[in-house]
Design a protein around this motif. Sequence first.
Motif, PDB file in Angstrom:
ATOM      1  N   LYS A  84       0.833  -1.202   0.000  1.00  0.00           N
ATOM      2  CA  LYS A  84       0.000   0.000   0.000  1.00  0.00           C
ATOM      3  C   LYS A  84       0.870   1.256   0.000  1.00  0.00           C
ATOM      4  O   LYS A  84       0.568   2.227  -0.703  1.00  0.00           O
ATOM      5  CB  LYS A  84      -0.892  -0.014   1.249  1.00  0.00           C
ATOM      6  N   GLY A  85       1.957   1.234   0.748  1.00  0.00           N
ATOM      7  CA  GLY A  85       2.872   2.372   0.746  1.00  0.00           C
ATOM      8  C   GLY A  85       3.507   2.588  -0.613  1.00  0.00           C
ATOM      9  O   GLY A  85       3.704   3.729  -1.048  1.00  0.00           O
ATOM     10  N   LEU A  86       3.825   1.496  -1.312  1.00  0.00           N
ATOM     11  CA  LEU A  86       4.401   1.600  -2.652  1.00  0.00           C
ATOM     12  C   LEU A  86       3.406   2.223  -3.629  1.00  0.00           C
ATOM     13  O   LEU A  86       3.757   3.125  -4.408  1.00  0.00           O
ATOM     14  CB  LEU A  86       4.823   0.209  -3.131  1.00  0.00           C
ATOM     15  N   VAL A  87       2.164   1.785  -3.579  1.00  0.00           N
ATOM     16  CA  VAL A  87       1.126   2.336  -4.463  1.00  0.00           C
ATOM     17  C   VAL A  87       0.874   3.808  -4.136  1.00  0.00           C
ATOM     18  O   VAL A  87       0.767   4.657  -5.031  1.00  0.00           O
ATOM     19  CB  VAL A  87      -0.170   1.515  -4.334  1.00  0.00           C
ATOM     20  N   ASN A  88       0.785   4.123  -2.836  1.00  0.00           N
ATOM     21  CA  ASN A  88       0.565   5.513  -2.432  1.00  0.00           C
ATOM     22  C   ASN A  88       1.699   6.427  -2.894  1.00  0.00           C
ATOM     23  O   ASN A  88       1.464   7.594  -3.241  1.00  0.00           O
ATOM     24  CB  ASN A  88       0.427   5.600  -0.911  1.00  0.00           C
ATOM     25  N   THR A  89       2.919   5.898  -2.886  1.00  0.00           N
ATOM     26  CA  THR A  89       4.065   6.696  -3.322  1.00  0.00           C
ATOM     27  C   THR A  89       3.911   7.115  -4.777  1.00  0.00           C
ATOM     28  O   THR A  89       4.133   8.280  -5.139  1.00  0.00           O
ATOM     29  CB  THR A  89       5.367   5.902  -3.145  1.00  0.00           C
TER      30      THR A  89
END
Length: 308
Positions: A84-89
């Motif tokens: 999720k952090g990767l997508v949000n980035t």
Amino acid sequence: MVATVSRRTSVKGPGRAAAAARSRIRSAYPHWFYLPAAVVYGALFLLPTVVSFYFALTRWTLFDQEFIGLENFALFFAEPALVKGLVNTVIYAVVTSGLKVLLGLPLAVLLTSNIIGRAYLRSAVFFPVLVSTIGVGITFTILMHPSQGLINDSLALLGIEGPRWLTDPSYALLSVALVDVWKGIGLATLIYIAGIAAIPPEYLEAARVDGAGRWATFRHVLLPLSRPATVTVIILSLIGGLRSFDLIWAMTRGGPGFTSDVIASVIYKQYQAGFYGLSTAGNVVLFVLVTAIVLPLAWFLGRKEVRL
């Protein structure tokens, strides 16, 4: 005549040799002058980068290490919160860079026109760039408070119920992105102003002679000739968005839950929890992500750059 030619040759020969020697002496200084900067760059950037690739393959602490191969990367992509952090980035970087381009160019066109108070407006637009990112985050956290914030109080006067900007999972990441745009739009505008100022005035004069209106001049002259500035804004904004941490941490700490987490905040949380190998793997993922997006994009945008 032969003697004269030989004397000229003998005179020129030592002169050329001396000039070549002086050239070698002059060229040696700049190369040695680069050495201190190269040592600092290698010690503070190149060496830690190379070492981080190794430690990403280990389970390590400050006192020992254990080589575990790709286990950290497998765990990173297996955890939903980390993905999720990767997508949000990526979302955060695309939104912030896109808005800076869409807003920076019209602002630059306005601030290069003959409007009243142009110098003051330029200063006002650029001022947020100079303010501390943490200070901006704390200020907007107060302004975006759902019940006591100035933004929602102002919307209430218009009969509009303001959202929970930083506590609603649907709005948190976008709210921080908008604050990032507010803070960084001044730099994008400044780059565009420099790009517009570099356009030869003959192009604009030719457009006026041909009867082109403001929209036609903008579309056919300013927009294509501002392409180098656009490339610069996109690349710098993408790099900043992909590496963003301080503003997000100051406003949401990655919350609510993990809805506004980016890779940098995930890495920081893993360091706090003592998962040093996993957080190092996250750093490697971030490095690869930035490189894989920025380098091909810079090549693609730069190859069609307009040459004046």
